[in-house]
Design a protein around this motif. Structure first.
Motif, PDB file in Angstrom:
ATOM      1  N   ILE A 171       0.833  -1.202   0.000  1.00  0.00           N
ATOM      2  CA  ILE A 171       0.000   0.000   0.000  1.00  0.00           C
ATOM      3  C   ILE A 171       0.869   1.255   0.000  1.00  0.00           C
ATOM      4  CG2 ILE A 171      -1.915  -1.150   1.142  1.00  0.00           C
ATOM      5  CD1 ILE A 171      -1.142   0.293   3.706  1.00  0.00           C
ATOM      6  N   LYS A 172       0.293   2.334  -0.493  1.00  0.00           N
ATOM      7  CA  LYS A 172       0.986   3.620  -0.622  1.00  0.00           C
ATOM      8  C   LYS A 172       0.205   4.634   0.210  1.00  0.00           C
ATOM      9  CE  LYS A 172       1.693   1.926  -5.262  1.00  0.00           C
ATOM     10  NZ  LYS A 172       1.172   1.980  -6.650  1.00  0.00           N
ATOM     11  N   MET A 173       0.595   4.746   1.474  1.00  0.00           N
ATOM     12  CA  MET A 173      -0.167   5.561   2.409  1.00  0.00           C
ATOM     13  C   MET A 173      -0.229   7.029   2.004  1.00  0.00           C
ATOM     14  SD  MET A 173      -1.630   3.794   4.773  1.00  0.00           S
ATOM     15  CE  MET A 173      -2.047   5.029   5.995  1.00  0.00           C
ATOM     16  N   MET A 174       0.735   7.487   1.229  1.00  0.00           N
ATOM     17  CA  MET A 174       0.736   8.896   0.809  1.00  0.00           C
ATOM     18  C   MET A 174      -0.182   9.141  -0.373  1.00  0.00           C
ATOM     19  SD  MET A 174       2.546  10.027   3.145  1.00  0.00           S
ATOM     20  CE  MET A 174       2.554  11.743   2.627  1.00  0.00           C
ATOM     21  N   GLU A 175      -0.679   8.059  -0.984  1.00  0.00           N
ATOM     22  CA  GLU A 175      -1.611   8.194  -2.084  1.00  0.00           C
ATOM     23  C   GLU A 175      -3.021   7.923  -1.587  1.00  0.00           C
ATOM     24  OE1 GLU A 175      -0.647   5.938  -5.515  1.00  0.00           O
ATOM     25  OE2 GLU A 175       1.428   6.627  -5.607  1.00  0.00           O
ATOM     26  N   ASP A 176      -3.974   8.646  -2.137  1.00  0.00           N
ATOM     27  CA  ASP A 176      -5.341   8.450  -1.682  1.00  0.00           C
ATOM     28  C   ASP A 176      -6.274   8.352  -2.872  1.00  0.00           C
ATOM     29  OD1 ASP A 176      -7.474   8.124   0.047  1.00  0.00           O
ATOM     30  OD2 ASP A 176      -6.782   9.680   1.409  1.00  0.00           O
ATOM     31  N   ASP A 177      -7.504   8.751  -2.712  1.00  0.00           N
ATOM     32  CA  ASP A 177      -8.545   8.465  -3.693  1.00  0.00           C
ATOM     33  C   ASP A 177      -8.269   9.036  -5.083  1.00  0.00           C
ATOM     34  OD1 ASP A 177      -9.701   7.377  -1.506  1.00  0.00           O
ATOM     35  OD2 ASP A 177     -11.199   8.941  -1.233  1.00  0.00           O
ATOM     36  N   SER A 221      -4.232   6.709  -9.127  1.00  0.00           N
ATOM     37  CA  SER A 221      -4.661   5.520  -9.858  1.00  0.00           C
ATOM     38  C   SER A 221      -4.541   4.281  -8.977  1.00  0.00           C
ATOM     39  CB  SER A 221      -3.819   5.350 -11.123  1.00  0.00           C
ATOM     40  OG  SER A 221      -2.453   5.183 -10.797  1.00  0.00           O
ATOM     41  N   ILE A 222      -5.364   3.285  -9.296  1.00  0.00           N
ATOM     42  CA  ILE A 222      -5.362   2.028  -8.560  1.00  0.00           C
ATOM     43  C   ILE A 222      -4.480   1.031  -9.297  1.00  0.00           C
ATOM     44  CG2 ILE A 222      -6.802   0.213  -7.587  1.00  0.00           C
ATOM     45  CD1 ILE A 222      -7.293   3.094  -6.533  1.00  0.00           C
ATOM     46  N   ASP A 223      -3.686   0.281  -8.568  1.00  0.00           N
ATOM     47  CA  ASP A 223      -2.794  -0.702  -9.174  1.00  0.00           C
ATOM     48  C   ASP A 223      -3.598  -1.738  -9.951  1.00  0.00           C
ATOM     49  OD1 ASP A 223      -0.496   0.462  -8.143  1.00  0.00           O
ATOM     50  OD2 ASP A 223      -0.578  -0.705  -6.295  1.00  0.00           O
ATOM     51  N   TRP A 251      -2.918  -4.736 -10.768  1.00  0.00           N
ATOM     52  CA  TRP A 251      -2.912  -6.096 -10.225  1.00  0.00           C
ATOM     53  C   TRP A 251      -4.016  -6.296  -9.184  1.00  0.00           C
ATOM     54  CZ3 TRP A 251      -2.236  -6.343  -5.008  1.00  0.00           C
ATOM     55  CH2 TRP A 251      -1.543  -5.308  -4.379  1.00  0.00           C
ATOM     56  N   ALA A 252      -4.336  -5.244  -8.443  1.00  0.00           N
ATOM     57  CA  ALA A 252      -5.407  -5.348  -7.444  1.00  0.00           C
ATOM     58  C   ALA A 252      -6.768  -5.472  -8.129  1.00  0.00           C
ATOM     59  CB  ALA A 252      -5.383  -4.130  -6.526  1.00  0.00           C
ATOM     60  N   ILE A 253      -6.957  -4.679  -9.166  1.00  0.00           N
ATOM     61  CA  ILE A 253      -8.223  -4.728  -9.909  1.00  0.00           C
ATOM     62  C   ILE A 253      -8.398  -6.086 -10.571  1.00  0.00           C
ATOM     63  CG2 ILE A 253      -9.492  -3.736 -11.847  1.00  0.00           C
ATOM     64  CD1 ILE A 253      -8.137  -1.059 -11.177  1.00  0.00           C
ATOM     65  N   GLU A 254      -7.327  -6.612 -11.169  1.00  0.00           N
ATOM     66  CA  GLU A 254      -7.410  -7.911 -11.848  1.00  0.00           C
ATOM     67  C   GLU A 254      -7.769  -9.018 -10.875  1.00  0.00           C
ATOM     68  OE1 GLU A 254      -3.639  -8.327 -13.702  1.00  0.00           O
ATOM     69  OE2 GLU A 254      -4.021  -6.785 -15.222  1.00  0.00           O
ATOM     70  N   PHE A 255      -7.182  -8.978  -9.682  1.00  0.00           N
ATOM     71  CA  PHE A 255      -7.518  -9.996  -8.686  1.00  0.00           C
ATOM     72  C   PHE A 255      -8.979  -9.892  -8.280  1.00  0.00           C
ATOM     73  CE2 PHE A 255      -8.191 -11.389  -4.339  1.00  0.00           C
ATOM     74  CZ  PHE A 255      -7.666 -12.667  -4.369  1.00  0.00           C
ATOM     75  N   ASP A 256      -9.445  -8.692  -7.991  1.00  0.00           N
ATOM     76  CA  ASP A 256     -10.832  -8.514  -7.559  1.00  0.00           C
ATOM     77  C   ASP A 256     -11.823  -8.874  -8.665  1.00  0.00           C
ATOM     78  OD1 ASP A 256     -10.947  -7.911  -4.880  1.00  0.00           O
ATOM     79  OD2 ASP A 256     -10.667  -5.762  -5.153  1.00  0.00           O
ATOM     80  N   GLU A 257     -11.467  -8.624  -9.917  1.00  0.00           N
ATOM     81  CA  GLU A 257     -12.366  -8.990 -11.015  1.00  0.00           C
ATOM     82  C   GLU A 257     -12.448 -10.503 -11.173  1.00  0.00           C
ATOM     83  OE1 GLU A 257     -10.892  -6.767 -14.346  1.00  0.00           O
ATOM     84  OE2 GLU A 257     -12.095  -4.986 -13.841  1.00  0.00           O
ATOM     85  N   TRP A 258     -11.320 -11.187 -10.996  1.00  0.00           N
ATOM     86  CA  TRP A 258     -11.355 -12.662 -11.005  1.00  0.00           C
ATOM     87  C   TRP A 258     -12.226 -13.165  -9.866  1.00  0.00           C
ATOM     88  CZ3 TRP A 258     -10.106 -16.372  -7.404  1.00  0.00           C
ATOM     89  CH2 TRP A 258     -10.006 -17.699  -7.862  1.00  0.00           C
ATOM     90  N   TYR A 267      -5.192   4.051  -0.963  1.00  0.00           N
ATOM     91  CA  TYR A 267      -3.744   3.868  -0.885  1.00  0.00           C
ATOM     92  C   TYR A 267      -3.187   3.003  -2.009  1.00  0.00           C
ATOM     93  CZ  TYR A 267      -5.404   5.187   3.739  1.00  0.00           C
ATOM     94  OH  TYR A 267      -6.066   5.797   4.774  1.00  0.00           O
ATOM     95  N   GLY A 268      -3.767   3.146  -3.196  1.00  0.00           N
ATOM     96  CA  GLY A 268      -3.244   2.471  -4.378  1.00  0.00           C
ATOM     97  C   GLY A 268      -3.773   1.078  -4.632  1.00  0.00           C
ATOM     98  N   ASN A 269      -4.150   0.335  -3.575  1.00  0.00           N
ATOM     99  CA  ASN A 269      -4.583  -1.052  -3.799  1.00  0.00           C
ATOM    100  C   ASN A 269      -5.370  -1.671  -2.642  1.00  0.00           C
ATOM    101  OD1 ASN A 269      -2.459  -2.108  -1.904  1.00  0.00           O
ATOM    102  ND2 ASN A 269      -1.094  -1.333  -3.507  1.00  0.00           N
ATOM    103  N   LEU A 270      -5.534  -0.987  -1.536  1.00  0.00           N
ATOM    104  CA  LEU A 270      -6.261  -1.559  -0.401  1.00  0.00           C
ATOM    105  C   LEU A 270      -7.755  -1.543  -0.712  1.00  0.00           C
ATOM    106  CD1 LEU A 270      -6.013  -2.614   2.565  1.00  0.00           C
ATOM    107  CD2 LEU A 270      -6.464  -0.264   3.285  1.00  0.00           C
TER     108      LEU A 270
END
Length: 261
Positions: free
Chosen positions: A170-176, A179-181, A183-190, A250-253
């Protein structure tokens, strides 16, 4: 009959934030019929044998560090329900599922943050439950399945964790606004496809079949993913999954809410 849910509890900060996700959870709590009691499996309570709380009044556990002082002043004084606990013990005994009672442990943040957002008045009895990341998913599913009859008695069953939860990524300095990683989107879509098809054969093998599984559910942190199997098991009769909310911080949470009927 109430559905069961998998609800991401995100970072502790959501307990004091006002954002899209906290607003959704507030709204969900208002829309649902008020349950007789809540059974909650928390990613932050790990035990090699299933623990079942039998507590009169819960203390609030602050199992985190380095956050604003206001977080440590929050109280969620939920009560237990000895009658429901006894029914759960009988159901586990019938299904030959080993368990132990826990009579002193309070509510960790994986439990009270979610419960406070859904039901801020803390006026619904809670039975807190551990999870065991060392047993295979089909056994976690079986534990949830054993509790199906509680849903017929207006007991709400929740698994609290996170579908994508990798604290090293996670990238705590990044917020809403970032962009979202991918790899996180691909996992959630699967995951979404498998859940909507109730494909437990693939879901139970997510570690080898899902794209980017080692990033989304790192071996050292799979306790956040597995509450979804307990919640699914409690809906084994109908086998219907609905994605109610998904957003990221935070990028992927992931902040995912799944309803199982």
């Amino acid at each position: 009959m109430l559905p069961s849910f998998f609800i991401s509890h995100g970072a502790p900060l959501i307990a004091i934030e006002n954002n899209v996700y906290t607003q959704f959870l507030h709204s969900l709590g208002r829309k649902l019929p008020k349950p007789k009691a809540i059974v909650l499996f928390s990613a932050h309570w790990i035990s090699p044998i299933q623990k079942v709380s039998n507590v009169d009044q819960y203390e609030t556990i602050y199992d985190f560090g380095g956050f604003p002082e206001s977080l440590y002043r929050i109280q969620y004084p939920a009560k237990g329900d000895k009658k429901i606990t006894q029914e759960m013990k009988e159901l586990f005994t019938k299904e030959e599922i080993p368990f132990e009672e826990e009579t002193t442990r309070g509510l960790d943040h994986g439990a009270w943050i979610i419960l406070r957002l859904l039901y801020p008045d803390a006026d619904i009895p809670v039975i807190s439950m551990s999870v065991n990341p060392m047993i295979p998913p089909d056994e976690q599913y079986k534990i949830g399945k054993a509790l199906f009859k509680l849903r017929e008695k207006d007991v709400l069953i929740i698994g609290s964790g996170g579908t994508v939860h990798n604290l090293r990524a996670i990238k705590m300095m990044e917020d809403d606004h970032h962009s979202i990683d991918s790899w996180a989107i691909e996992f959630d879509e699967w995951l979404e496809l498998q859940l909507k098809n109730w494909n437990v054969e693939s879901l139970f093998k997510y570690a080898s079949l899902a794209p980017n599984a080692s990033l989304a559910v790192p071996p050292y942190g799979n306790e956040h993913f597995i509450p979804i199997f307990y919640a699914m098991g409690a809906a084994d009769q109908q086998k219907t999954a609905k994605l109610l909310h998904r957003s990221y911080r935070y990028g992927n949470l992931s902040h995912s809410v799944w309803q199982f009927d």
